[in-house]
Structures are given as C-alpha cells and as structure tokens.
Design a protein around this motif. Structure first.
Motif, short mmCIF file in Angstrom:
data_model
loop_
_atom_site.label_atom_id
_atom_site.label_comp_id
_atom_site.label_asym_id
_atom_site.label_seq_id
_atom_site.Cartn_x
_atom_site.Cartn_y
_atom_site.Cartn_z
N THR A 106 -2.83 2.25 11.86
CA THR A 106 -1.56 2.25 11.16
C THR A 106 -1.81 2.17 9.66
O THR A 106 -2.92 1.85 9.21
CB THR A 106 -0.68 1.05 11.58
N ILE A 107 -0.77 2.45 8.87
CA ILE A 107 -0.80 2.21 7.43
C ILE A 107 0.39 1.31 7.10
O ILE A 107 1.34 1.20 7.89
CB ILE A 107 -0.74 3.51 6.62
N HIS A 108 0.36 0.70 5.94
CA HIS A 108 1.43 -0.19 5.51
C HIS A 108 2.33 0.52 4.51
O HIS A 108 1.87 1.12 3.54
CB HIS A 108 0.85 -1.45 4.86
N GLU A 109 3.65 0.49 4.75
CA GLU A 109 4.62 1.07 3.83
C GLU A 109 5.27 -0.04 3.03
O GLU A 109 5.83 -0.98 3.59
CB GLU A 109 5.69 1.87 4.59
N GLU A 110 5.22 0.09 1.72
CA GLU A 110 5.77 -0.94 0.85
C GLU A 110 7.30 -0.97 0.93
O GLU A 110 7.94 0.07 1.07
CB GLU A 110 5.36 -0.68 -0.61
N ALA A 111 7.88 -2.15 0.82
CA ALA A 111 9.33 -2.30 0.75
C ALA A 111 9.83 -1.74 -0.58
O ALA A 111 9.12 -1.76 -1.59
CB ALA A 111 9.71 -3.77 0.86
N ARG A 112 11.04 -1.20 -0.58
CA ARG A 112 11.59 -0.62 -1.81
C ARG A 112 13.11 -0.66 -1.78
O ARG A 112 13.72 -0.76 -0.73
CB ARG A 112 11.12 0.82 -1.98
#
Length: 517
Positions: A65-71
C-alpha cells in the motif's frame, strides 16, 4: 479454421427453474475459449451467453500500500438533491426532483447524458406497455419519447399496442417490439438525439449538469450521506446536498457509504453478463430480416457457420434506421464490471468481436455486403454488479399476486403474459439503515430474477423518477428519505404523469413513512 467441439443440450435447474444449456468451446487459438449458455424461460430475450476461459491481459503485479496525505477539499456547490450518474435513472431523477421544486445538481462522468441508452448504444428501449397494450411506464419516459423527433423513433403505432394479430406480431417481433405474440411499445431510438433530448429537458427544468466528473466517495455525517467527493480536471472537489440519489448503476455511493447490498446472480444468465455494443453501417436490415424470416434452413446454416468460424455468434437487431445494424453482444459472463482488469478485458474482446462480426457478416450475410464498422459504444454494457439491500424488495415469488404494494411508486410490465403487472415499492429505493440517500436504476432492491427486467431502461426511468420525487420531498421538508409521506410522493408522481394504482387499491400508502427493518 478449427471446427467447434459440441455436445448435446442438457437440462439443469438453476434458481428453481429449468434452463437449456449447450456448451460450445472454440478451438481457434486466435479466439478466447468461450462457454455458451442459452436461457429460454421467464426472460424478455433468449440469447447466447459466453463465459471466458482465457484472458488477453497478463496478471498484475501490484503489492503493498501507499499512504495518502489528508487534505482540505473545496466545496464545488451546495444543493437540495445531488444525483450521481446521468444514465436513464439519473436523468429521470434529476428532472423529477427539479420539477418537484428542488435545487438539483447532476454529476456525470462522461460528456453526455443517457448512460447505456446512449453511450452504451442500448437504443432498443424495452417494453413500456402491459400485455393488453396499456401504457404503464409513463411520466418522464413518455415526456422524453414524445419530445424525440419522428425520424429518431422506430416503433409500432399506438393503435397496435397490445395487438395479437399474427402478421403484426410477426413484423414487430423481428423489430424487438413484439413478445409472446403481443405487439408492445418498445421503440428503438436515435442515440445522438437522445443525448440532446435529455440534456435540454434537464436544462429547461433548472438542473445544473456537471459533465466529465467522477464521484469518488460519499461525504458522511455519522450515518447520513451529506454529499459526495468527485474528481475532474479541476482536481478533487465536494458536492454537498440534503439528499443524494445514487444512480451510478453499480451502487458505488451506497456501497462506499456502508449500506448493505446483494451480488448473487443466476449463473450464465444473459441479464448478468457484460459487453460493449456496436453498430455497423451500410447495411440493408429489411433484406436481412427477410432472409432470417423466409429461409430458416439457410439461416440455421449461417448461424452454425458463424459459431464455427468465430467461436460465438451474435445476430443483429434493428436500429432507428434501415441502413444501421445494432449488435448488443456477444454477451460475456465470468468477468466483473467492478474490476478494472476485467473491464479492460471486456473492452479488448468486444472491439475484436466488432471486427470479426463485421468481416463475417459482410462475407456471408444478405444485406451486409457493404457493411462497415460505424461505432463501438463508448460505455461498457454492464447489466449487474450490486443491488441495494433495501427496506422493501421486488421478488419473483410476488410476480403472480397482482396486488399493489402499500408504498407503490411505479408500475412495471411483467416478464411474460402469465404474470400481471408488477407494483414497485418506494422501500426498494431506501437503504435499510443508511440515511440521506436513495437508490434508483439497475441497482434497486430486488432478487436476482426480478433484476432481469427491473434493470431495463424504462424501469430505470420509472425508479429514477420515483427517487427524484422522494428526494425532493425529503429535502423540502427537511426529513430523511425514509420518513417522507409516500402519499405526497405519489401525488406528485401522478401530477408528473406517472401511472399508479388508485389510492383505494394501494391500502396503507397514505400512512406514509417507510420504517427500517
């Protein structure tokens, strides 16, 4: 070419009913190996269904998996009713909600409205009359077709609806407007005029249309859907609404919001297959139909040759013009329209099918000597993925009852003359626990067998219009969609021209709210 291996038909029981099954496996290494299944009972259309045995694409190699930053996400618009998906159900929902006084936004991922009826080239609009010729799917459906130009509509005259005259039924049976010996209102429409027609109707009603935008996920406020996040060339934005109507066809919004759904199907059923439709130009469909009608032996030989050469066979349907032939297949099972690799596989095969069918028909079919590839559908022809687990449900066991349900919001023709018309409940649009959302179109709450006709375009118009009015009433009164007064919804639907049983026949409808199970 290698000859296809065959074995005699078998009788098997699936879902409590008998079906005929015949297996044909192509030995041509240039064609995917396919299994052929024929359905013959309780269906609008007997057809061939093919199950893939080989794939054109290699397996994918992704892991981890990869991590998606909150925005922070900008709010694009706020409205009363957000309709997600501009297919037949979405158009009807947006139009009906706007006519009922709501501020409506319709979000559509393609550059046109109409969904499978336009971008999917499913231009044969199924039956809107019952077996006596009574026009039971009206409202938006009737308004829409009445606004079509005469040259864009091919179908029987109103005086012939319900006719059992063998000559008329035979003529219209070859033109997908007569079934079981009864002439029905099931016209074929020009897809480009349908796109324009739907667009102008919605704009005139005051609907805000947003093309080229794909809804990614619902915005949740606890257990209530409060809007959607969508992606476009402008990036990621939010559309906020008092009520969301999921008309994605696959239940994307209610599934991602956590609502329950069903995925069961009847194995090999034409109504749970997928394909990309296509049209061939330069044909003479009258000549083709005369060949098929008048020379049964030669037609059987032609069809057998098609299966031998291609490993499968799909005959054409009429279109709105004599010089255009419509192919709604070959229909393929065993591939999921929720899997991107399966979707890609379906497209690859369908594009190949278009070429091989064009070549074969041009070489062998009367009326196709000058045929050419005119257009493949820009939208994949999906028939089934998810169905809402709703407060109410349409089930096959109830087809024979002929009794209106207490919360009826529409009436559908039945699948065959041995059944009466089918009463459609508002509860089939309402999730069992999730608030702030209604569902309409092919993913409403029903069993797998009922889905065979409730997924058709007229039924999508029907449930879309009901959901649009229900959403508008909920937004106007500031209540959850499950708590609306169904008698008010029915009153507005009648004012919009929808065919319904009278209130006395629909006992209990006036009591209003639909409680969760």
């Amino acid at each position: 070419m290698a000859k296809a291996a065959t074995r005699p038909p078998e009788r098997r029981l699936r879902g409590g009913r008998a079906v005929d099954e015949e297996k044909v496996v192509s030995e041509n290494p240039e064609q995917p190996k396919l299994r052929q299944v024929r359905q013959t009972e309780d269906r609008f259309l007997a057809s061939d269904v093919f199950e893939a045995q080989g794939r054109a694409l290699p397996p994918r190699n992704g892991t981890g998996t990869i991590h998606e930053e909150a925005r922070e996400i900008a709010v694009y618009h706020r409205c009363d009713v957000a309709v997600i998906g501009g297919g037949p159900a979405g158009c009807a929902a947006a139009y009906a909600a706007a006519k009922a006084g709501a501020d409506v936004v319709l979000l559509e991922r393609y550059n046109h409205l109409g969904g499978l009826s336009t971008g999917g080239l499913v231009i044969w609009i199924d039956r809107m009359t019952d077996w006596t010729g009574r026009h039971v799917i009206q409202g938006y459906a009737r308004d829409f077709i009445d606004r079509m130009p005469p040259e864009g509509v091919a179908g029987p005259a109103k005086a012939d609806w319900g006719s059992r005259d063998p000559l008329k039924a035979g003529y219209w049976g070859q033109r997908t407007s007569a079934f079981h010996g009864v002439v029905c209102w099931a016209p074929t429409l020009d897809p480009e005029r349908m796109k324009l027609n739907a667009q102008e109707m919605l704009l005139e009603a005051g609907v805000r249309i947003v093309f080229h935008s794909w809804a990614a996920r619902p915005v949740m406020d606890g257990n209530t859907v409060a809007g959607v996040v969508f992606e476009s060339k402008a990036g990621r934005q939010a559309l906020m609404a008092k009520v969301v109507v999921d008309t994605t066809g696959d239940g994307d919004m209610f599934a991602r919001a956590g609502a329950g759904f069903d995925t069961d199907i009847e194995e090999g059923d034409v109504h749970h297959s997928a394909n990309t439709s296509f049209v061939l130009g330069g044909v003479d469909m009258d000549r083709w139909l005369a060949f098929r009608r008048e020379d049964a032996e030669q037609y059987a030989q032609f069809a057998a040759l098609g299966r031998e050469r291609l490993g499968f066979f799909q005959p054409p349907y009429v279109s709105w013009r004599n010089d255009i032939g419509l192919f709604l297949g070959p229909r393929q099972s065993g591939l999921s329209a929720l899997d991107v690799d399966d979707q890609t596989e379906l497209e690859i095969r369908s594009h190949r099918f278009m070429k091989t069918h064009c070549d074969f028909f041009r070489e062998n079919a009367p009326g196709f000597e000058n045929a050419y590839m005119l257009q493949s559908a820009p939208q994949l022809g999906v028939r089934h993925t998810r169905r809402l687990a709703g407060v109410g449900r349409i089930e096959r066991k109830d087809w024979g009852a002929g009794v209106p349900v207490a919360d009826e919001v529409g009436v559908s023709p039945s699948v065959s003359p041995k059944f009466p018309i089918v009463s459609v409940p508002y509860g089939a649009l309402v999730p069992r626990a999730l608030d702030g959302l209604l569902a309409a179109g092919r993913h409403i709450s029903c069993d797998a067998n009922s889905h065979g006709f409730m997924r058709e375009i007229p039924q999508c118009w029907l449930t879309g219009q009901a959901a649009g009015v229900g959403a508008a009433v909920a937004a106007n009164h500031g209540v959850a969609p499950r708590d609306v007064d169904v008698s008010e919804v029915r009153k507005i639907l009648r004012a919009q021209g929808v065919f319904l049983h009278d209130d006395e026949a629909v006992r209990g409808a006036q009591t209003g709210s639909v409680a969760a199970e």
